[in-house]
Design an enzyme around this catalytic site. Structure first.
Site, PDB file in Angstrom:
ATOM      1  N   TYR A   1      50.537   1.839  13.440  1.00 48.53           N
ATOM      2  CA  TYR A   1      50.203   1.089  12.221  1.00 48.53           C
ATOM      3  C   TYR A   1      49.148   1.866  11.412  1.00 48.53           C
ATOM      4  O   TYR A   1      49.253   1.992  10.190  1.00 48.53           O
ATOM      5  CB  TYR A   1      49.671  -0.273  12.651  1.00 48.53           C
ATOM      6  CG  TYR A   1      49.248  -1.188  11.538  1.00 48.53           C
ATOM      7  CD1 TYR A   1      50.179  -1.857  10.762  1.00 48.53           C
ATOM      8  CD2 TYR A   1      47.897  -1.420  11.280  1.00 48.53           C
ATOM      9  CE1 TYR A   1      49.792  -2.724   9.761  1.00 48.53           C
ATOM     10  CE2 TYR A   1      47.496  -2.294  10.276  1.00 48.53           C
ATOM     11  CZ  TYR A   1      48.446  -2.937   9.514  1.00 48.53           C
ATOM     12  OH  TYR A   1      48.054  -3.787   8.521  1.00 48.53           O
TER      13      TYR A   1
ATOM     14  N   HIS B   1      47.325 -11.958  15.953  1.00 46.58           N
ATOM     15  CA  HIS B   1      45.958 -11.459  16.145  1.00 46.58           C
ATOM     16  C   HIS B   1      45.139 -12.473  16.931  1.00 46.58           C
ATOM     17  O   HIS B   1      45.574 -13.603  17.148  1.00 46.58           O
ATOM     18  CB  HIS B   1      45.308 -11.197  14.781  1.00 46.58           C
ATOM     19  CG  HIS B   1      45.859 -10.001  14.083  1.00 46.58           C
ATOM     20  ND1 HIS B   1      46.684 -10.102  12.990  1.00 46.58           N
ATOM     21  CD2 HIS B   1      45.731  -8.680  14.324  1.00 46.58           C
ATOM     22  CE1 HIS B   1      47.028  -8.892  12.593  1.00 46.58           C
ATOM     23  NE2 HIS B   1      46.462  -8.016  13.387  1.00 46.58           N
TER      24      HIS B   1
ATOM     25  N   SER C   1      43.694  -1.143   6.394  1.00 49.01           N
ATOM     26  CA  SER C   1      43.145  -1.904   7.519  1.00 49.01           C
ATOM     27  C   SER C   1      42.006  -1.103   8.135  1.00 49.01           C
ATOM     28  O   SER C   1      42.004   0.131   8.084  1.00 49.01           O
ATOM     29  CB  SER C   1      44.241  -2.096   8.563  1.00 49.01           C
ATOM     30  OG  SER C   1      43.670  -2.420   9.806  1.00 49.01           O
ATOM     31  N   SER C   2      41.068  -1.807   8.758  1.00 52.63           N
ATOM     32  CA  SER C   2      39.939  -1.095   9.372  1.00 52.63           C
ATOM     33  C   SER C   2      40.380  -0.239  10.558  1.00 52.63           C
ATOM     34  O   SER C   2      39.628   0.622  11.001  1.00 52.63           O
ATOM     35  CB  SER C   2      38.861  -2.096   9.808  1.00 52.63           C
ATOM     36  OG  SER C   2      39.382  -3.011  10.747  1.00 52.63           O
ATOM     37  N   CYS C   3      41.613  -0.438  11.052  1.00 57.23           N
ATOM     38  CA  CYS C   3      42.061   0.372  12.193  1.00 57.23           C
ATOM     39  C   CYS C   3      42.443   1.791  11.792  1.00 57.23           C
ATOM     40  O   CYS C   3      42.806   2.592  12.644  1.00 57.23           O
ATOM     41  CB  CYS C   3      43.198  -0.312  12.940  1.00 57.23           C
ATOM     42  SG  CYS C   3      44.733  -0.314  12.024  1.00 57.23           S
TER      43      CYS C   3
ATOM     44  N   LYS D   1      49.289   3.297   7.563  1.00 56.96           N
ATOM     45  CA  LYS D   1      48.326   2.871   6.534  1.00 56.96           C
ATOM     46  C   LYS D   1      47.562   4.066   5.960  1.00 56.96           C
ATOM     47  O   LYS D   1      47.241   4.093   4.768  1.00 56.96           O
ATOM     48  CB  LYS D   1      47.357   1.836   7.120  1.00 56.96           C
ATOM     49  CG  LYS D   1      48.010   0.473   7.343  1.00 56.96           C
ATOM     50  CD  LYS D   1      48.380  -0.174   6.007  1.00 56.96           C
ATOM     51  CE  LYS D   1      49.025  -1.511   6.136  1.00 56.96           C
ATOM     52  NZ  LYS D   1      49.441  -2.077   4.845  1.00 56.96           N
TER      53      LYS D   1
HETATM   54  O1  GFB Z   1      43.228  -9.350  16.910  1.00 53.57           O
HETATM   55  P1  GFB Z   1      43.710  -8.341  17.885  1.00 53.57           P
HETATM   56  O2  GFB Z   1      45.076  -8.501  18.409  1.00 53.57           O
HETATM   57  O3  GFB Z   1      43.653  -6.913  17.253  1.00 53.57           O
HETATM   58  O4  GFB Z   1      42.725  -8.326  19.155  1.00 53.57           O
HETATM   59  P2  GFB Z   1      42.687  -5.640  17.165  1.00 53.57           P
HETATM   60  C1  GFB Z   1      41.329  -8.301  19.023  1.00 53.57           C
HETATM   61  C2  GFB Z   1      40.662  -8.437  20.371  1.00 53.57           C
HETATM   62  O5  GFB Z   1      40.846  -9.778  20.858  1.00 53.57           O
HETATM   63  C3  GFB Z   1      41.173  -7.517  21.479  1.00 53.57           C
HETATM   64  C4  GFB Z   1      41.281  -9.752  22.210  1.00 53.57           C
HETATM   65  O6  GFB Z   1      40.084  -7.075  22.262  1.00 53.57           O
HETATM   66  C5  GFB Z   1      42.077  -8.454  22.287  1.00 53.57           C
HETATM   67  O7  GFB Z   1      42.216  -8.047  23.634  1.00 53.57           O
HETATM   68  N1  GFB Z   1      42.033 -10.988  22.511  1.00 53.57           N
HETATM   69  C6  GFB Z   1      41.633 -11.964  23.345  1.00 53.57           C
HETATM   70  C7  GFB Z   1      43.237 -11.337  22.015  1.00 53.57           C
HETATM   71  N2  GFB Z   1      42.551 -12.929  23.451  1.00 53.57           N
HETATM   72  C8  GFB Z   1      43.556 -12.563  22.609  1.00 53.57           C
HETATM   73  C9  GFB Z   1      44.803 -13.189  22.293  1.00 53.57           C
HETATM   74  O8  GFB Z   1      45.170 -14.247  22.767  1.00 53.57           O
HETATM   75  N3  GFB Z   1      45.573 -12.523  21.381  1.00 53.57           N
HETATM   76  C10 GFB Z   1      45.205 -11.343  20.801  1.00 53.57           C
HETATM   77  N4  GFB Z   1      45.999 -10.757  19.893  1.00 53.57           N
HETATM   78  N5  GFB Z   1      44.042 -10.723  21.120  1.00 53.57           N
HETATM   79  C11 GFB Z   1      44.427  -5.059  15.367  1.00 53.57           C
HETATM   80  C12 GFB Z   1      45.519  -4.066  15.222  1.00 53.57           C
HETATM   81  O9  GFB Z   1      43.641  -4.642  16.412  1.00 53.57           O
HETATM   82  O10 GFB Z   1      43.612  -5.161  14.235  1.00 53.57           O
HETATM   83  C13 GFB Z   1      46.247  -4.228  13.967  1.00 53.57           C
HETATM   84  O11 GFB Z   1      46.376  -4.167  16.331  1.00 53.57           O
HETATM   85  C14 GFB Z   1      45.338  -4.483  12.766  1.00 53.57           C
HETATM   86  O12 GFB Z   1      46.963  -3.055  13.765  1.00 53.57           O
HETATM   87  C15 GFB Z   1      44.267  -5.495  13.060  1.00 53.57           C
HETATM   88  O13 GFB Z   1      44.747  -3.298  12.376  1.00 53.57           O
HETATM   89  C16 GFB Z   1      43.263  -5.650  11.954  1.00 53.57           C
HETATM   90  O14 GFB Z   1      41.476  -5.929  16.339  1.00 53.57           O
HETATM   91  O15 GFB Z   1      42.405  -5.059  18.503  1.00 53.57           O
END
Ligand code: GFB
Length: 315
Positions: free
Chosen positions: A142, A185, A113-115, A146
């Site tokens: 996570y 996500h 993952s890119s994280c 990875k």
């Molecule tokens: O997709 P996401 O949960 O993961 O959140 P990450 C991306 C961005 O969207 C963050 C915002 O800045 C969140 O605050 N966001 C806005 C929301 N509204 C929402 C919502 O309703 N739900 C969610 N989930 N986010 C993940 C990692 O990071 O990336 C995983 O946690 C994995 O481990 C994945 O690596 C690819 O991009 O921040």
């Protein structure tokens, strides 16, 4: 494009995690190859069980393994279940890679993952940025798992001459994702919320954080195509980034989804929720140099995914 190093023709290809978003996209894509796809349901094989995984691989004898099984979730799920994200992923990776190596699997693709890259890595992030700085805190558990997985793949190459490779996908979206307003996500979460606003005629859709973070999103069918390409064309020790090279602000993704769904609602930003990494753009130079580029534009992919959700999940 570089000439193929490996052919899937006539091979038994095990897609570990075939029910998930990535695994199901892989099985759809592999149906176009002359190979036999092996799958096993979670009820029949728990990949966190070392003995059961070793026995299954020994009897199924796959030639190729794609490890698409993982415990995944959005920013809040990662932050609130650190043990599950670290331990389940470590177990799945170590069990599957060890079983593959012990049973002479000819090629294995590990998906990261890119994280895995440092929070403050120079953008766009090159593969060389790995382990060059501290991780983003919200998903460090996570990410550590990875990183261990991709290093284990590299270790098997070095110690046992195994043809294990790793790909690092950017943020993915598509059918069979986990669509949940709190645990998933950002794209599936916003699709749920936007669709609910449409159904209820609500005037407000909640977006977490400030809406300012930038994310790179790729449709999972593009990822599946890239995986098949890498199995054939790549056999190196380092990971290969898989992304589009394009990014968008979270607030703009939310606006685009409102437009696609035909919903006239306001966005309300919940600043008590974390933003996570400010930016996470992959440098896809290595992948482009090998000869692969993504095809599905974000708007098109979101339209397809929204339609799939409205038809299959929310119907
Ligand atoms: O997709 P996401 O949960 O993961 O959140 P990450 C991306 C961005 O969207 C963050 C915002 O800045 C969140 O605050 N966001 C806005 C929301 N509204 C929402 C919502 O309703 N739900 C969610 N989930 N986010 C993940 C990692 O990071 O990336 C995983 O946690 C994995 O481990 C994945 O690596 C690819 O991009 O921040």
């Amino acid at each position: 494009m570089s000439s193929a190093l490996f052919s899937l023709s006539g091979k038994k290809v095990w897609v570990a995690g075939h029910r998930g978003m990535v695994g199901s996209a892989l099985t759809r894509r592999l149906a176009r190859e002359e190979c036999q796809v092996l799958t096993v349901d979670r009820a029949a094989l728990d990949l966190t069980d070392q003995k059961a995984t070793a026995e299954w691989v020994k009897s199924a004898k796959p030639d190729v393994v794609i490890l698409a099984a993982a415990r995944v979730g959005g920013i809040l799920a990662n932050d609130s279940r650190p043990v599950d994200f670290l331990l389940d992923n470590l177990r799945i990776e170590t069990n599957v890679l060890a079983a593959a190596a012990e049973n002479g699997v000819a090629k294995l693709l590990f998906l990261g993952s890119s994280c895995i890259y440092p929070r403050d890595a120079a953008q766009p992030m090159k593969e060389e940025a790995l382990l060059s700085g501290p991780l983003e805190e919200t998903n460090q558990w996570y990410a550590i798992a990875k990183i261990a997985g991709l290093k284990l793949a590299e270790a098997y190459r070095r110690q046992a001459g195994a043809h294990f490779i790793s790909a690092m996908p950017t943020n993915l979206y598509g059918p069979n994702d986990n669509f949940d307003a709190t645990r998933s996500h950002v794209i599936p979460a916003l699709i749920c919320k936007v669709h609910e606003a449409k159904r209820a005629g609500a005037g407000v859709v909640e977006v977490w954080g400030t809406g300012a973070p930038l994310r790179e999103f790729m449709h999972v069918d593009d990822l599946a195509d890239a995986c098949v390409f890498l199995l054939a064309h790549y056999d190196g020790a380092g990971p290969v980034n898989v992304g589009t090279g394009e990014e968008m602000r979270v607030a703009d993704v939310a606006k685009l989804l409102l437009e696609i769904a035909g919903v006239k609602a306001e966005l309300r930003f919940d600043r008590t929720k974390p933003d996570g990494a400010p930016r996470k753009l992959l440098d896809v130079g290595r992948l482009h140099a090998l000869g692969w580029q993504h095809r599905i534009a974000l708007r098109d992919g979101l339209e397809r995914t929204y339609a799939w959700y409205a038809r299959s999940v929310a119907a």
